[in-house]
Design an enzyme around this catalytic site. Structure first.
Site, PDB file in Angstrom:
ATOM      1  N   HIS A   1       3.503   6.329  -5.315  1.00 37.48           N
ATOM      2  CA  HIS A   1       2.766   6.805  -6.801  1.00 37.48           C
ATOM      3  C   HIS A   1       1.938   7.791  -6.688  1.00 37.48           C
ATOM      4  CE1 HIS A   1       1.026   4.790 -10.461  1.00 37.48           C
ATOM      5  NE2 HIS A   1       1.665   5.531 -10.828  1.00 37.48           N
TER       6      HIS A   1
ATOM      7  N   GLU B   1       0.900  -1.188  -0.018  1.00 38.84           N
ATOM      8  CA  GLU B   1      -0.237   0.003  -0.052  1.00 38.84           C
ATOM      9  C   GLU B   1       0.844   1.150  -0.045  1.00 38.84           C
ATOM     10  OE1 GLU B   1      -2.946  -0.159  -0.755  1.00 38.84           O
ATOM     11  OE2 GLU B   1      -3.153  -2.279  -0.623  1.00 38.84           O
TER      12      GLU B   1
ATOM     13  N   HIS C   1       1.784   1.884  -3.349  1.00 38.76           N
ATOM     14  CA  HIS C   1       0.669   2.889  -4.136  1.00 38.76           C
ATOM     15  C   HIS C   1       0.787   4.290  -3.693  1.00 38.76           C
ATOM     16  CE1 HIS C   1      -1.536  -0.172  -6.240  1.00 38.76           C
ATOM     17  NE2 HIS C   1      -1.732  -1.057  -5.364  1.00 38.76           N
TER      18      HIS C   1
HETATM   19 ZN   LIG Z   1      -2.532  -3.092  -4.882  1.00 37.12          ZN
END
Ligand SMILES: [Zn+2]
Length: 684
Positions: free
Chosen positions: A484, A478, A481
């Site tokens: 990102h 996570e 992410h």
């Molecule tokens: Zn994922």
């Protein structure tokens, strides 16, 4: 300049929409009044509708600025209330929140219809799209324009009135059929109960599993088809006939021989036929072609090539694993031939024998705070970013922590919130979302605000929160992410951060997991919470060896399901289609061994028939090839090699603003190699 939320000081009194006085304009959760959400939605919807109407009514020739920029900057109030509400609706849900959701969602759907069904708006976009080459756009603008154009066209904007009516009819029927599929599956799931009244039938099951299944008076034990109930039963129950019973019921959900009212076979045929009609109407050969057209893979052939290249080694390994299980059964004098319902059971025995790893040995080394610090340290080494805890940034729950993320020059990059423990008001699972999306257009430079929400084991008494290895990986996943979302440097919000193609997005989370389990990294953060001793090398080695355990089975069932999903949506004629027969034909064609089922069989494949992920199951493997392949470059050059990290940071920063395959190859210096996945899973 940083202008968060960029609301004009218009004397707004609504507590949700009001300009924030907190650092960076972060949401002032403590001031939000629940009764203000509905008005905030109403105001937001009204503003957005007015702004869209102004674009539509504009009598000037369409330009990129008066159409696309205008669309991208429209609806700030609605974006603000939606991001706050839909985030908190998942992590701080109450009946009042659900009521607000029921109020807002139909209005949002209606607005979306108003936008995407509007011919005048589409014609402006189409005019721009038709002369795209002459507009002098950069790549990001060109992609944003294509995205708008394609969402209109995929919604039927190029069809004539009669065809539009047909499409609407298909979509309505599809919606209903998918609801039917889900309710059948749910009902069938509930209809089955394995009730045990003879204690002897519980032999082999661990005490906690028995306790969880016990009735109040302790005279019977109930096992259901929910995974936490039926999987342990298949893993541990010595009673083979009962294992067979629950196994067949689990894989047979929605697939009743007597075609009872919960049977999904007819619904599946209907869904496939409707999808094919839709694809044909929109100019595609098949529904698989229609879906893949907007993915990184681009064509079903590219996705199939990948799946096929993984298939052979996976099924070969699975057959070896089966033979090993057979040996255990023979050694025990079981006098059986291994079947599907024996696989979980003997695998568990083998796991115990080969890799006696239990959570109690491992978790003391994975104190939550240390694991998070480990994730931060990796990001600092790789991407030159710093994390500073900020007590002055408001949070929505006492368990939430806020950090400021800074770049190497000390410039503000993002706010990062963590929300780690289960609550009654939080849904299951782990996820990353944005409270604010990044944008840098029309004089506004807005940095993102990102949250990681998880359901990790909470601290108990004097014991801090200790994670098991899956939770440790989830935290890094996570957080990948989140990176990102936080590092993004695009201009347009619709392509910023994680707003990328569906089969590209998991690259960034999955690769981040790789650092957490790397033997050079793990000891730097995995320290015993009492003694501070780093995790012993022997334990890391054991974990690494066990990582490949049963991977033939796991890969085979996954690829089989992905192939089933893809190939079912490539069929030209469904008039004589029966999903059971089709599964059998495909099983033979592929050489799927009898002892392994498709991870989901059609009648219970809810990703595919219950919602929006049809022809999407391959994407897990597609992204895994990318992350394994990318990480091999780090392994080759050094896991913190500055140049490699810089190249990867470019991928993180670009969001959806560039062609992902071209940029990936640029980073890697080659095409992604599917064998990287096979190596990572220990299959070659
Ligand atoms: Zn994922």
């Amino acid at each position: 300049m940083l202008t968060q939320f960029a609301c004009t000081p218009d004397g707004e009194t609504n507590s949700i929409l009001k300009e924030s006085k907190a650092p960076f304009g972060a949401p002032e959760f403590g001031n939000f009044k629940i009764e203000d959400y509905k008005t905030a939605f109403d105001k937001g919807l009204e503003e957005k509708r007015k702004e869209i109407a102004a674009i539509i009514r504009n009598s000037d020739e369409p330009t990129f600025a008066n159409t696309i920029d205008a669309l991208e900057t429209s609806g700030k109030k609605l974006t603000k209330v939606s991001s706050i509400f839909f985030n908190l609706n998942e992590s701080e849900n109450t009946p009042q929140m659900t009521e607000i959701e029921e109020y807002a969602v139909p209005k949002l759907t209606e607005l979306s219809g108003y936008i995407y069904m509007n011919d005048t708006l589409f014609n402006r976009i189409r005019t721009l799209h038709d002369k795209k080459e002459s507009l002098g756009l950069n790549e990001e603008q060109s992609i944003v324009l294509d995205n708008y154009y394609n969402s209109f066209v995929r919604g039927g904007a190029l069809l004539n009135a009669e065809e539009k009516a047909t499409l609407l009819d298909i979509d309505t029927k599809l919606g209903l059929a998918q609801i039917k599929f889900n309710s059948n599956l749910l009902a069938d799931n509930k209809a089955f109960k394995l009730v045990i009244t003879d204690k002897a039938d519980l032999a082999g099951l661990p005490q906690n599993i028995i306790e969880a299944a016990a009735s109040e008076d302790g005279t019977s034990w109930v096992f259901t088809l929910d995974k936490p109930s039926c999987i342990p039963f298949m893993q541990y129950a010595d009673n083979r006939a009962l294992r067979e019973k629950i196994y067949k019921a689990y894989y047979g959900r929605g697939n009743n021989n007597n075609n009872n009212e919960n049977d999904n076979k007819a619904v599946i045929k209907e869904i496939l036929q409707l999808r094919q009609q839709k694809a044909k109407l929109l100019g595609f050969k098949s529904y698989a072609h229609f879906i893949l057209d907007e993915k990184m893979a681009k064509t079903p052939e590219a996705a199939l090539d990948l799946l096929n290249s993984i298939w052979e080694p996976a099924v070969r390994r699975a057959a070896e694993e089966r033979d090993e299980l057979q040996k255990i059964a023979d050694r025990e004098g079981a006098g059986i031939k291994i079947e599907g319902w024996d696989w979980f059971y003997y695998t568990e025995k083998l796991r115990k024998e080969k890799y006696a790893l239990n959570d109690e040995t491992i978790t003391p080394y994975f104190k939550l705070e240390n694991v998070l610090q480990g994730a931060f340290d990796c990001a600092t080494k790789l991407y030159d970013v710093q994390f500073v805890k900020r007590e002055d940034i408001p949070v929505y729950h006492p368990e939430v922590t806020a950090y400021e993320v800074l770049d190497s020059n000390g410039e503000h990059l993002s706010i990062f919130y963590t929300d780690f423990f289960p609550r009654d008001t939080k849904r299951q699972g782990a996820w990353m979302t944005n409270f604010v999306e990044q944008r840098n257009i029309c004089g506004e430079n807005v940095r993102p605000m990102v949250v990681n929400v998880c359901n990790f084991t909470a601290p108990q008494g004097d014991t801090p929160a200790l994670l098991n290895i899956d939770e440790t990986r989830t935290l890094f996943h996570e957080f990948g992410h989140a990176l990102h979302g936080m590092l993004t440097q695009t201009h347009y919000p619709s392509v910023s951060g994680t707003n990328v193609k569906h089969d590209f997005v998991e690259l960034f989370s999955q690769i981040n997991e790789k650092w957490s389990i790397h033997p050079d990294v793990m000891p730097t953060f995995a320290k015993h919470y009492r003694t501070g001793e780093p995790i012993p090398v022997s334990l890391i080695e054991k974990m690494q060896q066990s990582a490949h355990f049963n991977s033939g089975f796991e890969t085979t069932e996954l690829v089989a399901a992905a192939l089933l999903d893809m190939k079912m949506h490539l069929i030209e004629d469904y008039s004589n289609f029966n999903c059971n027969e089709y599964e059998d034909v495909l099983r033979k064609e592929l050489g799927l061994i009898d002892e392994i089922e498709y991870r989901y069989r059609s009648t219970n494949f809810s990703h595919v028939f219950g919602g929006g992920y049809a022809v999407g199951y391959y994407a897990y493997l597609w992204a895994e090839v990318l992350d394994c392949d990318a990480f091999e470059l780090f392994l080759e050059k050094g896991i913190f090699d500055p140049e490699t990290a810089r190249g990867f940071k470019n991928l993180l920063e670009m969001g959806g603003s560039k062609d992902p395959m071209r940029e990936y190859k640029d980073f890697r210096g080659a095409n992604p190699d599917p064998a990287a996945l096979l190596r990572a899973r220990g299959l070659i």
